[in-house]
Enzyme design. Structure first.
Site, short mmCIF file in Angstrom:
data_model
loop_
_atom_site.label_atom_id
_atom_site.label_comp_id
_atom_site.label_asym_id
_atom_site.label_seq_id
_atom_site.Cartn_x
_atom_site.Cartn_y
_atom_site.Cartn_z
N ARG A 41 33.66 130.05 32.93
CA ARG A 41 33.86 130.99 31.83
C ARG A 41 32.96 133.03 32.66
O ARG A 41 32.13 132.49 32.96
CB ARG A 41 33.77 131.19 30.17
CG ARG A 41 33.83 132.03 29.64
CD ARG A 41 33.96 131.56 28.17
NE ARG A 41 34.24 130.59 27.45
CZ ARG A 41 33.30 129.90 27.21
NH1 ARG A 41 32.78 129.59 26.54
NH2 ARG A 41 33.90 128.74 26.56
N ARG A 60 26.54 135.56 24.04
CA ARG A 60 27.20 134.87 24.97
C ARG A 60 28.40 137.01 25.13
O ARG A 60 27.77 137.49 24.74
CB ARG A 60 28.56 134.43 24.47
CG ARG A 60 27.62 132.63 24.21
CD ARG A 60 28.77 131.62 24.28
NE ARG A 60 27.89 130.15 23.60
CZ ARG A 60 28.62 129.00 23.01
NH1 ARG A 60 30.64 129.23 23.26
NH2 ARG A 60 28.10 127.84 23.83
N LYS A 115 24.69 129.16 20.26
CA LYS A 115 25.50 129.95 20.30
C LYS A 115 25.66 131.27 19.30
O LYS A 115 25.35 131.06 17.68
CB LYS A 115 26.78 129.69 20.81
CG LYS A 115 27.78 129.56 19.56
CD LYS A 115 28.59 128.97 19.78
CE LYS A 115 29.47 129.06 18.62
NZ LYS A 115 31.55 128.26 19.62
N LYS A 143 26.92 135.21 19.01
CA LYS A 143 28.31 136.39 19.14
C LYS A 143 27.82 137.58 18.86
O LYS A 143 27.93 137.75 17.57
CB LYS A 143 29.86 135.59 18.65
CG LYS A 143 29.68 134.18 19.83
CD LYS A 143 31.17 133.39 19.18
CE LYS A 143 31.28 132.10 19.68
NZ LYS A 143 32.67 131.70 19.08
N CYS A 187 43.86 127.90 20.92
CA CYS A 187 43.74 127.83 22.51
C CYS A 187 43.96 126.81 23.14
O CYS A 187 45.03 126.22 22.99
CB CYS A 187 42.26 126.63 21.42
SG CYS A 187 42.37 125.24 20.84
N CYS A 228 40.20 120.03 27.01
CA CYS A 228 38.91 120.77 26.50
C CYS A 228 39.15 118.41 26.03
O CYS A 228 39.67 118.35 25.52
CB CYS A 228 39.77 121.13 25.62
SG CYS A 228 37.78 121.45 24.16
N CYS A 245 41.37 121.71 17.09
CA CYS A 245 39.92 121.30 17.09
C CYS A 245 39.39 122.45 16.01
O CYS A 245 40.52 123.56 15.29
CB CYS A 245 39.45 120.29 18.18
SG CYS A 245 38.26 121.31 18.79
N CYS A 268 37.36 128.38 18.15
CA CYS A 268 38.10 128.96 19.21
C CYS A 268 39.15 130.11 18.54
O CYS A 268 38.74 130.74 19.34
CB CYS A 268 38.48 128.04 20.18
SG CYS A 268 36.44 127.22 20.91
#
Length: 566
Positions: A76, A145, A207, A209, A428, A434, A473, A477
């Site tokens: 990424r 990120r 994480k 954001k 996603c 994944c 899931c 995302c």
């Protein structure tokens, strides 16, 4: 007696002992006997912008043949604000063809991902990125990120300033370790001891954001960010930012202690104080985030556990000055504006709708070939959006017919021909790459749209926009909990159906039906769509109607998300 502090998670111990994210990654890369990294190195690899995955379509057959999984790696990129030059585009295209699927995938964090890169090619891809001043540093892992921002700075001086801030914040919050340069670019290790003045040896608990939005467009879903910055302007003059804290989409099925949450607006910050504010917010999460339970480690839980009043007091104490009162603003829509636009300077821009953000050549559409030819003649730049779409920006009027001809020749779809349902859809990646996916997402979305779109058109809603979000899931995302229609994978072929999010991104949705098959989803939505077309009030959005008609209750806060009595 005071209670003992909770033990640290294994991930915290790993970061502590990693020598600032080096671990034994170099040794794992050199091991040609396997396509995998050592387990601890696979975790550290995330801080370098890469995930170890395997092709789940092949997993059972390879296991039957007593072969190791078909390992491949996601890489990424870090692209603040999603802006690329034509030269960078051509380099990414070449890397995709030589080392990846071949495809490029636009993510909901306004960047690109490569999929299917082999371990032996990881260094070649990283070096290729570096040659055009790109990298994947901190695109994943327990750090700040990729910083997202409103997607077209050419439209006004304000947009240009937002892009500038996205780059400034991204650079300011990068880890200082030289591990990336040493491992991937063969850089020399510094002789003096290393330090991370902001992150420390264990970085963040999870994480983080950051996103910058410019009303009336909420095209980055600013309330889904750990730290959302809402630009406040007077005319073309940026006054500063309203500060929103504590957004986050992830949760775990069956665990009511986990939930999506929208950020709360806590005040206003002038531009000259923004760097200090952002660094301090990050430091508060560094110091108070949960380091024993990763499912409870996001900033949203720190705020809910301790309260917004505590946070504002802690922030003021550390800064030495208070935030100003938040200033008025209004969001009217999420999503992107498609088609050709001309800015006041005379430059043209066109926004293309990219299904699930996936750019590849197929019999129907030659995405990569067409964009490669455009990049060879384009003198502006390319801009990725947080809704997985693409802007070809800064086109001179003389070049506009040539670019349109190339779009036509390569069968790039015109989103004007799509329904409002298809134009707003996000998904996603999910299967087969994944490892967290419980159900299909990207590969299933076209089938779902082919079944729902006729219902939408037959009800007379063809151009009416509605936010449809699909994920494989519950980790969020694709921001499914902000979908007026949200579908979240529960098991193979089955999804939880959520309704009632706000079209402007300011309200979460709520569970309507659990563990539904495709047929059951279509059967459940058909009468709601029909009734919406028949009974909606003037200007009423689908999510608002779902609440007014009693299908679901409005969710006022993340902790209400699982409340079955509401």
């Amino acid at each position: 007696m005071p209670s003992k502090p909770a033990p640290l998670s294994e991930d915290e111990a790993l970061k502590e002992s990693s020598d600032y994210l080096r671990g034994t990654i170099a040794q794992s890369l050199a091991d040609a006997a396997t396509g995998a990294m050592a387990p601890q190195d696979a975790k550290l690899l995330k801080f370098h912008g890469s995930y170890q995955q395997d092709d789940r379509d092949l997993r059972n057959e390879r296991q039957r043949q007593k072969l190791e999984p078909a390992y491949g790696y996601l890489i990424r990129l870090r692209i603040p604000g999603g802006v690329l030059s034509p030269q960078q585009w051509l380099q990414l295209d070449e890397l995709a063809h030589r080392y990846a699927a071949p495809s490029l995938r636009i993510t909901t964090r306004q960047t690109f991902q490569f999929h299917g890169v082999r371990k032996r090619h990881l260094k070649a891809v990283m070096a290729g990125l570096d040659r055009v001043l790109l990298d994947s540093i901190a695109a994943c892992g327990d750090v700040n990120r990729n910083v997202v921002a409103h997607n077209n700075p050419y439209l006004s001086p304000l947009h240009q300033q937002l892009h500038g801030w996205s780059r400034c914040l991204s650079e300011h919050l990068l880890p200082k370790t030289r591990a990336y340069q040493e491992i991937w670019l063969d850089g020399e290790k510094l002789a003096k001891p290393e330090e991370e003045p902001l992150y420390g040896k264990t970085y963040l608990p999870r994480k983080f954001k950051i996103g910058l939005a410019l009303p009336p467009d909420n095209d980055i879903d600013v309330f889904a960010q750990d730290l959302g910055l809402i630009a406040i302007a007077e005319g073309s003059e940026l006054q500063g930012f309203n500060v929103a804290v504590g957004g986050g989409m992830g949760m775990t099925h069956g665990d009511p202690a986990t939930y999506p949450r929208l950020a709360d607006v806590v005040g206003f910050c002038p531009p000259q104080r923004l760097l200090a504010l952002v660094e301090t917010v990050l430091a508060i999460q560094r110091d108070f985030g949960d380091r024993s339970n990763r499912k409870h480690a996001r900033f949203k839980y720190t705020l809910d556990d301790r309260g917004l009043d505590w946070f504002k007091a802690e922030l003021q104490t550390r800064l030495g000055w208070p935030l100003e009162p938040a200033r008025p603003f209004r969001f009217e829509r999420v999503g992107d504006r498609y088609g050709w636009m001309r800015d006041p300077s005379g430059l043209w821009h066109t926004t293309l709708a990219v299904p699930s953000g996936r750019l590849r050549d197929t019999e129907q559409t030659a995405w990569l070939s067409g964009l490669r030819e455009i990049a060879r003649i384009h003198e502006g730049d390319f801009r990725l959006t947080a809704n997985q779409n693409l802007v070809i920006a800064g086109i001179d009027a003389a070049n506009k017919p040539r670019i349109q001809a190339l779009l036509d020749r390569h069968r790039i779809p015109d989103p004007a021909q799509w329904s409002g349902l298809r134009r707003q859809a996000i998904s996603c990646v999910a299967l087969p790459t994944c490892g967290l996916a419980m159900a299909e997402s990207e590969r299933w979305l076209p089938t779902l749209l082919d079944r729902l779109e006729p219902l939408w058109r037959q009800a007379g809603l063809g151009e009416e926009a509605v936010n449809l979000r699909v994920t494989g899931c519950p980790n969020g995302c694709g921001r499914p909990y902000l979908g007026e229609i949200g579908l979240v994978g529960k098991s193979p072929g089955r999804y939880n159906l959520y309704l009632g999010a706000g079209f402007d991104g300011g309200r979460l949705n709520k569970l309507y039906r659990e563990s539904q098959s495709e047929d059951e989803i279509v059967a459940a939505l058909a009468p709601i769509i029909e009734r919406y077309a028949r009974e909606r009030q003037a200007g009423e959005r689908f999510g608002d109607f779902a609440i007014r008609a009693g299908y679901v209750a409005a969710v006022g806060a993340g902790r209400e998300f699982h409340d079955r009595t509401a």
